[in-house]
Design a protein around this motif. Structure first.
Motif, PDB file in Angstrom:
ATOM      1  N   ASN A 163       0.881  -1.153   0.032  1.00 24.23           N
ATOM      2  CA  ASN A 163       0.097  -0.167   0.140  1.00 24.23           C
ATOM      3  C   ASN A 163       0.913   1.159  -0.063  1.00 24.23           C
ATOM      4  OD1 ASN A 163      -2.484  -1.654   0.095  1.00 24.23           O
ATOM      5  ND2 ASN A 163      -3.412   0.331   1.403  1.00 24.23           N
ATOM      6  N   GLN A 185       6.072  -8.959   3.096  1.00 23.23           N
ATOM      7  CA  GLN A 185       6.057  -7.460   3.384  1.00 23.23           C
ATOM      8  C   GLN A 185       6.613  -7.182   4.929  1.00 23.23           C
ATOM      9  OE1 GLN A 185       2.354  -5.191   2.149  1.00 23.23           O
ATOM     10  NE2 GLN A 185       1.492  -7.087   3.176  1.00 23.23           N
ATOM     11  N   ALA A 203       6.529  -4.293   6.672  1.00 26.62           N
ATOM     12  CA  ALA A 203       5.873  -3.643   7.447  1.00 26.62           C
ATOM     13  C   ALA A 203       4.193  -3.648   6.918  1.00 26.62           C
ATOM     14  CB  ALA A 203       6.330  -2.158   7.370  1.00 26.62           C
ATOM     15  N   ARG A 224       0.614  -3.261   6.546  1.00 27.45           N
ATOM     16  CA  ARG A 224      -0.574  -2.874   7.737  1.00 27.45           C
ATOM     17  C   ARG A 224      -2.053  -3.211   7.224  1.00 27.45           C
ATOM     18  NH1 ARG A 224      -1.236   2.226   6.192  1.00 27.45           N
ATOM     19  NH2 ARG A 224      -0.168   2.049   4.372  1.00 27.45           N
ATOM     20  N   ARG A 280      -6.305  -2.586   9.102  1.00 28.37           N
ATOM     21  CA  ARG A 280      -7.253  -1.651   9.392  1.00 28.37           C
ATOM     22  C   ARG A 280      -6.748  -1.553  10.853  1.00 28.37           C
ATOM     23  NH1 ARG A 280     -12.431  -3.288   9.631  1.00 28.37           N
ATOM     24  NH2 ARG A 280     -13.184  -0.976   9.792  1.00 28.37           N
ATOM     25  N   SER A 319      -1.421  -4.439  -3.981  1.00 27.95           N
ATOM     26  CA  SER A 319      -2.314  -3.284  -4.085  1.00 27.95           C
ATOM     27  C   SER A 319      -2.445  -2.851  -5.471  1.00 27.95           C
ATOM     28  CB  SER A 319      -1.483  -2.132  -3.193  1.00 27.95           C
ATOM     29  OG  SER A 319      -1.417  -2.605  -2.043  1.00 27.95           O
ATOM     30  N   ILE A 330      -8.600  -6.343   3.846  1.00 33.78           N
ATOM     31  CA  ILE A 330      -8.641  -5.332   2.764  1.00 33.78           C
ATOM     32  C   ILE A 330      -8.221  -3.865   3.383  1.00 33.78           C
ATOM     33  CG2 ILE A 330      -9.963  -4.036   0.932  1.00 33.78           C
ATOM     34  CD1 ILE A 330     -11.170  -6.942   0.396  1.00 33.78           C
ATOM     35  N   LEU A 331      -7.289  -3.248   2.936  1.00 36.02           N
ATOM     36  CA  LEU A 331      -7.007  -1.880   3.450  1.00 36.02           C
ATOM     37  C   LEU A 331      -7.090  -0.895   2.325  1.00 36.02           C
ATOM     38  CD1 LEU A 331      -6.007  -0.269   5.870  1.00 36.02           C
ATOM     39  CD2 LEU A 331      -3.795  -0.529   4.846  1.00 36.02           C
ATOM     40  N   GLY A 366      -5.598  -2.310  -0.928  1.00 41.86           N
ATOM     41  CA  GLY A 366      -4.739  -3.369  -0.640  1.00 41.86           C
ATOM     42  C   GLY A 366      -5.107  -4.797  -0.285  1.00 41.86           C
ATOM     43  N   GLY A 385      -4.997  -8.814   1.268  1.00 41.53           N
ATOM     44  CA  GLY A 385      -3.862  -9.546   1.739  1.00 41.53           C
ATOM     45  C   GLY A 385      -4.955 -10.947   1.833  1.00 41.53           C
TER      46      GLY A 385
HETATM   47  C1  BTN Z   1      -6.823  -5.815   7.839  1.00 40.94           C
HETATM   48  O1  BTN Z   1      -7.661  -7.054   7.833  1.00 40.94           O
HETATM   49  O2  BTN Z   1      -6.700  -5.250   8.777  1.00 40.94           O
HETATM   50  C2  BTN Z   1      -6.660  -5.544   6.562  1.00 40.94           C
HETATM   51  C3  BTN Z   1      -5.432  -6.017   5.890  1.00 40.94           C
HETATM   52  C4  BTN Z   1      -4.732  -5.532   4.588  1.00 40.94           C
HETATM   53  C5  BTN Z   1      -3.406  -6.164   4.170  1.00 40.94           C
HETATM   54  C6  BTN Z   1      -3.139  -6.079   2.982  1.00 40.94           C
HETATM   55  S1  BTN Z   1      -1.706  -6.955   2.142  1.00 40.94           S
HETATM   56  C7  BTN Z   1      -1.475  -5.988   1.036  1.00 40.94           C
HETATM   57  C8  BTN Z   1      -1.644  -4.489   1.442  1.00 40.94           C
HETATM   58  N1  BTN Z   1      -0.411  -3.975   1.952  1.00 40.94           N
HETATM   59  C9  BTN Z   1      -0.614  -3.791   3.140  1.00 40.94           C
HETATM   60  O3  BTN Z   1       0.323  -3.101   3.869  1.00 40.94           O
HETATM   61  N2  BTN Z   1      -1.835  -3.893   3.714  1.00 40.94           N
HETATM   62  C10 BTN Z   1      -2.398  -4.534   2.614  1.00 40.94           C
END
Ligand code: BTN
Length: 255
Positions: free
Chosen positions: A23, A45, A47, A49, A51, A67, A121-122, A138, A140
């Protein structure tokens, strides 16, 4: 990968063995002119991230982490609350059509298999005053057994595709399926068909859930459905129907 994604409206791809967060990379790229549909993928990854400021673990060789940069058109801007559900719907379609699975969407956008979280999903936005410069979605997905986050780090039980199917899955094939479905559903964003598809896959429908809000006390009610802006419709005690906006909220089933 470029070959397996040919024919999709993805004009440019940046693939990394290891990166902080796809992201972050996609957002930085958007700031320097990434086109709509630009894709960033990473095997690992460092780092990642999630939600609500959480960490998202992506172990080497085990998961999907990617992403997409989006420059929403005017009709899409009308439906911004549906963009992250669009990602969830795409993952569901890929799992249904590719692997015969029966995924559910934990509002607003987690994908569950057998009641456990498979995908997060972010969605992040780059606003310049009132102008939306870009969105980055993004996604995952826990694919192979090694993708599961450490037990102490999960707030909701997690699973992966290999566990559910009993065999390994090719990550590139899954990525293609998700992206094909993403662009198909994107063309239907905000339509009755889109909303119906989301609602049909809504987890905990008719069941009691508790919504934890960053600020206030939790709200408990029965899941009724989603409305056209993406809000969750809940029937609370006394029979009144209320709407909950996605954002800093966490949904859990009431035991
Ligand atoms: C969540 O469920 O909290 C959301 C997770 C999102 C993860 C994906 S992996 C690809 C993209 N890059 C990130 O750092 N986060 C999203």
């Amino acid at each position: 990968m470029r070959r397996s994604l040919s024919g999709l409206p993805i004009p440019e791809i940046r693939s990394f063995d290891s990166i902080g967060s796809t992201n972050d990379e996609a957002m930085a790229w958007a700031e320097t002119g990434a086109p709509d549909g630009a894709l960033v993928t990473a095997d690992t990854q460092t780092a990642g991230r999630g939600r609500l400021g959480r960490r998202w673990v992506t172990q080497p060789g085990t998961a999907l982490a990617f992403s997409l940069v989006l420059h929403p058109g005017p009709e899409e801007i009308e439906h911004l609350g549906l963009i992250s559900p669009l990602g969830a719907l795409a993952v569901c379609s890929a799992l249904e059509e590719g692997y015969g699975l029966c995924p559910r969407i934990k509002w607003p956008n987690d994908v569950l298999l057998e009641g456990r979280k498979l995908c997060g999903i972010l969605l992040e936005a780059d606003w310049q005053a009132d102008f939306l410069r870009a969105l980055v979605i993004g996604i995952g997905v826990n694919v192979l057994a090694g993708s599961l986050p450490p037990a102490g780090e999960v707030r909701f039980p997690a699973t992966c595709l290999e566990t559910v199917l009993g065999h390994a899955v090719d990550r590139e094939d899954l990525l293609r399926r998700v992206l094909v479905a993403f662009f198909e559903w994107r063309g239907k964003l905000g339509t009755a068909r889109f909303l119906q598809a989301w609602e049909e896959r809504l987890a905990f429908k008719g069941q009691a859930v508790s919504i934890e809000n960053a600020g206030g006390p939790p709200v408990t009610g029965m899941v009724v459905g989603v409305d056209p802006s993406g809000d969750l419709c809940l029937r609370v005690d006394g029979g009144e129907e209320i709407k909950v906006k996605a954002g800093d909220v966490r949904l859990r089933p009431v035991e």
